[in-house]
Design a protein around this motif. Sequence first.
Motif, mmCIF file in Angstrom:
data_model
loop_
_atom_site.group_PDB
_atom_site.id
_atom_site.type_symbol
_atom_site.label_atom_id
_atom_site.label_comp_id
_atom_site.label_asym_id
_atom_site.label_seq_id
_atom_site.Cartn_x
_atom_site.Cartn_y
_atom_site.Cartn_z
ATOM 1 N N GLU A 36 0.833 -1.206 0.000
ATOM 2 C CA GLU A 36 0.000 0.000 0.000
ATOM 3 C C GLU A 36 0.867 1.255 0.000
ATOM 4 O O GLU A 36 0.543 2.254 -0.667
ATOM 5 C CB GLU A 36 -0.908 -0.016 1.236
ATOM 6 C CG GLU A 36 -1.978 -1.091 1.201
ATOM 7 C CD GLU A 36 -2.646 -1.289 2.547
ATOM 8 O OE1 GLU A 36 -2.334 -0.518 3.483
ATOM 9 O OE2 GLU A 36 -3.480 -2.214 2.671
ATOM 10 N N ALA A 40 1.034 3.943 -3.097
ATOM 11 C CA ALA A 40 0.749 5.362 -2.881
ATOM 12 C C ALA A 40 1.893 6.226 -3.402
ATOM 13 O O ALA A 40 1.664 7.295 -3.992
ATOM 14 C CB ALA A 40 0.502 5.626 -1.400
ATOM 15 N N ASP A 44 1.534 9.066 -6.507
ATOM 16 C CA ASP A 44 1.615 10.459 -6.056
ATOM 17 C C ASP A 44 2.518 11.243 -7.006
ATOM 18 O O ASP A 44 3.734 11.052 -7.033
ATOM 19 C CB ASP A 44 2.176 10.510 -4.631
ATOM 20 C CG ASP A 44 2.130 11.906 -4.019
ATOM 21 O OD1 ASP A 44 2.148 12.896 -4.780
ATOM 22 O OD2 ASP A 44 2.075 12.003 -2.779
#
Length: 260
Positions: A36, A40, A44
């Motif tokens: 996770e 992310a 981003d």
Amino acid sequence: MPDVVRTRREGAILEVTLDRPKANAIDLKTSRLLGETFQAFRDDAGLRVAIVSTAGEKFFSAGWDLKAAASGDAVDGDYGVGGFGGLQELRDMNKPVIACVNGMAVGGGFELALSCDLIYASEHSSFALPEIKAGTLADAATIKLPKRIPYHVAMDLLLTGRWMGASEAHRWGLVNEVLPADKLETRVWEIARLLAGGPPLVFAAIKEVARKAEAMEFQDAMNWITKRKFRTVDELYASDDNMEGFRAFAEKRDPVWKGR
């Protein structure tokens, strides 16, 4: 108790630290947390470089948590979005990732380092794939290692499970640099800051082309680049950044990369 997976952000750099005493071993829950976190980071747009580090100086990571396995964690269980360790099977990871190895990188811990683009190690670090002694397969390492170092050296590690010190790993090109432990983090952050100031669209194209060209004939890969069949190459050639380097050179200034 510290968080098992900690992050530290500095501008466009994300440091991901695994802190799971005593050996930074990875169970299913930890693998999913790492996945996770790396997902992310990948998604981003404000982040350009990741550093993978671990707490302590004895173990970078012992790999798969055998105690958790003995308690019911299935070896073939749900490792999460990026596969074991959250990184080695994460699709479209087109940003540079640096491994900061301080200590023993064993089995899946070794494979986690192999999932990174650059590896910097402390002088006392060492690497091993002991799966052969447990009668099982070091799957990701069996695929990746013969492509990173000479075939016979990779087979030696895989078939014997022996330890490779940091200096030998550097000699074979597995490790980019070996440093004293007290200088390792400073050097890794120096490289991360250098990369964070580079052209992100070019980095993305480099990673996609290098990854996919492994399974292609040379001329086919070149044709894909020329015809802009790689998504990242097409995005690069259509971007403002593609001309920024030329403009900056002509105007005698540093380029300003915007990632678009």
